[in-house]
Design an enzyme around this catalytic site. Sequence first.
Site, PDB file in Angstrom:
ATOM      1  N   GLU A   1       0.886  -1.171   0.000  1.00  0.00           N
ATOM      2  CA  GLU A   1       0.000   0.000   0.000  1.00  0.00           C
ATOM      3  C   GLU A   1       0.916   1.211   0.000  1.00  0.00           C
ATOM      4  O   GLU A   1       1.523   1.525   1.015  1.00  0.00           O
ATOM      5  CB  GLU A   1      -0.903  -0.070   1.231  1.00  0.00           C
ATOM      6  CG  GLU A   1      -2.185   0.710   1.065  1.00  0.00           C
ATOM      7  CD  GLU A   1      -2.026   2.135   1.536  1.00  0.00           C
ATOM      8  OE1 GLU A   1      -1.628   2.964   0.688  1.00  0.00           O
ATOM      9  OE2 GLU A   1      -2.280   2.414   2.701  1.00  0.00           O
TER      10      GLU A   1
ATOM     11  N   CYS B   1      -2.364   9.029   2.723  1.00  0.00           N
ATOM     12  CA  CYS B   1      -2.091   8.642   1.333  1.00  0.00           C
ATOM     13  C   CYS B   1      -3.300   8.915   0.420  1.00  0.00           C
ATOM     14  O   CYS B   1      -3.142   8.961  -0.797  1.00  0.00           O
ATOM     15  CB  CYS B   1      -1.663   7.187   1.254  1.00  0.00           C
ATOM     16  SG  CYS B   1      -2.775   6.098   2.132  1.00  0.00           S
TER      17      CYS B   1
HETATM   18  P1  NAD Z   1      10.309   6.785   4.065  1.00  0.00           P
HETATM   19  O1  NAD Z   1      10.083   6.348   2.682  1.00  0.00           O
HETATM   20  O2  NAD Z   1      11.719   6.839   4.569  1.00  0.00           O
HETATM   21  O3  NAD Z   1       9.512   5.864   5.112  1.00  0.00           O
HETATM   22  C1  NAD Z   1       8.163   5.508   4.969  1.00  0.00           C
HETATM   23  C2  NAD Z   1       7.889   4.363   5.953  1.00  0.00           C
HETATM   24  O4  NAD Z   1       8.616   3.220   5.539  1.00  0.00           O
HETATM   25  C3  NAD Z   1       8.367   4.643   7.384  1.00  0.00           C
HETATM   26  O5  NAD Z   1       7.422   4.115   8.303  1.00  0.00           O
HETATM   27  C4  NAD Z   1       9.692   3.894   7.488  1.00  0.00           C
HETATM   28  O6  NAD Z   1       9.939   3.432   8.803  1.00  0.00           O
HETATM   29  C5  NAD Z   1       9.490   2.737   6.564  1.00  0.00           C
HETATM   30  N1  NAD Z   1      10.725   2.320   5.920  1.00  0.00           N
HETATM   31  C6  NAD Z   1      11.638   3.110   5.344  1.00  0.00           C
HETATM   32  N2  NAD Z   1      12.640   2.372   4.814  1.00  0.00           N
HETATM   33  C7  NAD Z   1      12.335   1.072   5.070  1.00  0.00           C
HETATM   34  C8  NAD Z   1      12.970  -0.162   4.769  1.00  0.00           C
HETATM   35  N3  NAD Z   1      14.102  -0.216   4.068  1.00  0.00           N
HETATM   36  N4  NAD Z   1      12.365  -1.302   5.205  1.00  0.00           N
HETATM   37  C9  NAD Z   1      11.213  -1.270   5.882  1.00  0.00           C
HETATM   38  N5  NAD Z   1      10.561  -0.129   6.183  1.00  0.00           N
HETATM   39  C10 NAD Z   1      11.102   1.033   5.775  1.00  0.00           C
HETATM   40  O7  NAD Z   1       9.698   8.217   4.168  1.00  0.00           O
HETATM   41  P2  NAD Z   1       9.159   9.100   5.339  1.00  0.00           P
HETATM   42  O8  NAD Z   1       9.942  10.362   5.359  1.00  0.00           O
HETATM   43  O9  NAD Z   1       9.008   8.393   6.635  1.00  0.00           O
HETATM   44  O10 NAD Z   1       7.727   9.394   4.757  1.00  0.00           O
HETATM   45  C11 NAD Z   1       7.680  10.121   3.558  1.00  0.00           C
HETATM   46  C12 NAD Z   1       6.905   9.478   2.493  1.00  0.00           C
HETATM   47  O11 NAD Z   1       6.423   8.193   2.807  1.00  0.00           O
HETATM   48  C13 NAD Z   1       5.692  10.310   2.222  1.00  0.00           C
HETATM   49  O12 NAD Z   1       6.000  11.278   1.273  1.00  0.00           O
HETATM   50  C14 NAD Z   1       4.688   9.333   1.729  1.00  0.00           C
HETATM   51  O13 NAD Z   1       4.760   9.247   0.333  1.00  0.00           O
HETATM   52  C15 NAD Z   1       5.123   8.015   2.270  1.00  0.00           C
HETATM   53  N6  NAD Z   1       4.223   7.504   3.312  1.00  0.00           N
HETATM   54  C16 NAD Z   1       3.104   6.879   2.883  1.00  0.00           C
HETATM   55  C17 NAD Z   1       2.224   6.383   3.799  1.00  0.00           C
HETATM   56  C18 NAD Z   1       0.959   5.697   3.349  1.00  0.00           C
HETATM   57  O14 NAD Z   1       0.015   5.619   4.118  1.00  0.00           O
HETATM   58  N7  NAD Z   1       0.933   5.156   2.128  1.00  0.00           N
HETATM   59  C19 NAD Z   1       2.485   6.525   5.159  1.00  0.00           C
HETATM   60  C20 NAD Z   1       3.664   7.154   5.568  1.00  0.00           C
HETATM   61  C21 NAD Z   1       4.537   7.633   4.620  1.00  0.00           C
END
Ligand code: NAD
Length: 476
Positions: free
Chosen positions: A248, A282
């Site tokens: 998702e 999202c």
């Molecule tokens: P990010 O991409 O670093 O992290 C997003 C999430 O993924 C966090 O909870 C993080 O702990 C997890 N994550 C990151 N790298 C991972 C890995 N290698 N393995 C497992 N989990 C991992 O970005 P961020 O700064 O935390 O959030 C920014 C972006 O993330 C937003 O712009 C948005 O697009 C997206 N986001 C989407 C949702 C959603 O509901 N679809 C929720 C939160 C963030």
Amino acid sequence: MAQYPDLQLYIGGTWRRATSGQPVLNPADESEIGTVPIASRSDLDAALAAAADGFKVWSRTAPAKRGDIMRKAATLMRERVEEIAFAITLEHGKPIEQARLEVVRGCEFLEWDAGEGQRTYGRVIPSEPGIKYIVLQRPIGVVAAFSPWNFPMSQPARKIGGALAAGCSIIIKAAEETPAGALHIAGAFHDAGLPPGVLNLVFGVPSEISEYLIPQNPIRLVAFTGSTAVGKRLTEMAGRHAKPVLMELGGHAPVIVCDDVDPVATATMSAVRKARNAGQVCTSPTRFFVQEPLYEAFTKAFVEKARTVTVGNGLDPATQMGPLANRRRVEAMETLVADARAKGARVLAGGERLGNRGYFFPLTVLADLPDGARAMREEPFGPLALINPVSSLDEAIEKANALPFGLAAYGFTHSASNADRLAEGIEAGNFSINTLEASVAETPFGGVKESGFGREGGAEGLSHYTIVKNISHRLM
Ligand code: NAD
């Protein structure tokens, strides 16, 4: 008086301290409110062993009994709503009333899935006498799940609900920045009598945990909610081990406003919805394409409402929009606004960080953005509303579909013909007409294109957590 919980790992039915941790910050004032434990390799090995044992027990537990425990856990969380909501507001920043609603929504996911677990029917295929073909839906195995920080309780509840209802055990790595919601879920399941090892909760360095867990033998499904970039990385990793994924991912929801609706009512409702969770959703309505005759009135009403949104500490009952959840989001908003402004967009409301303590950013309205503005292509994941005029429905549909995302989309019209053209033409997993609610527990939720793969919720929600097994039985 509610308190922020003592953060621990939950492995094999027991709470466990880690040898190291990292601070959890309150985004309203940047103060430290707790220390999230960082799981070591040995913690992860313990979780894998516990989840494998838990699967043996849980997959053989009757669905009705599984449902009872899930509903009991949800009831406990409903009873604890004030305590959980307080913790969510403290670590995430959202207004306390939105935190309460999130707890209820998380419980609804668990309750819905509990019922669906009792309806994972198989079938018998008609055949010649003497042989029977029986198709069963069996739990897939141990799930490795990763939930994000924007909904600290309802996001993990989605994944835990799907896994447990199907008869799977789960190791969930919840978000380190907002760990309390998932911790409360584990606590409620513990108190509801969940057998040890069925639900295991860890925190740590996200990339280290996913890289370690995904290849491990007991893991049979990878479920992730988060950014498209990370989702692609985890999908590649799972693919190397021929493991399925439930993804998702990001969105950039378009809203098409046709010229037959009330522009003021539609704009007012849109601004209120945009402020929910400070836009860190999202499915947040973001790219508004308004038919030209309504453009001016819609934009004016949106700006007027946006300016009235009270931004403040989520614990203050007067607050309508809390701070952003972390510093990265403030920086992202500043970058996107500066880029849009430089490329000729009009900044009609907000646009600059509020104060310098806490991650406050106002509801911001940008109008007349060129397609080349970064905000029109990159998911802002924050309180930015982008409003542009369109001259026809075809142009609106083309612009809505121009991005690689396809999660949620919205349309406003009284015309059945317009509604049908939009519903058929928009590329999205969820399309809503005259409402900005993208999904409820009873409906399937998920994306198309780079917004992800698979569905959570609805009658479809358990399918990814099950495998189909065919039994050919010759009667001797
Ligand atoms: P990010 O991409 O670093 O992290 C997003 C999430 O993924 C966090 O909870 C993080 O702990 C997890 N994550 C990151 N790298 C991972 C890995 N290698 N393995 C497992 N989990 C991992 O970005 P961020 O700064 O935390 O959030 C920014 C972006 O993330 C937003 O712009 C948005 O697009 C997206 N986001 C989407 C949702 C959603 O509901 N679809 C929720 C939160 C963030």
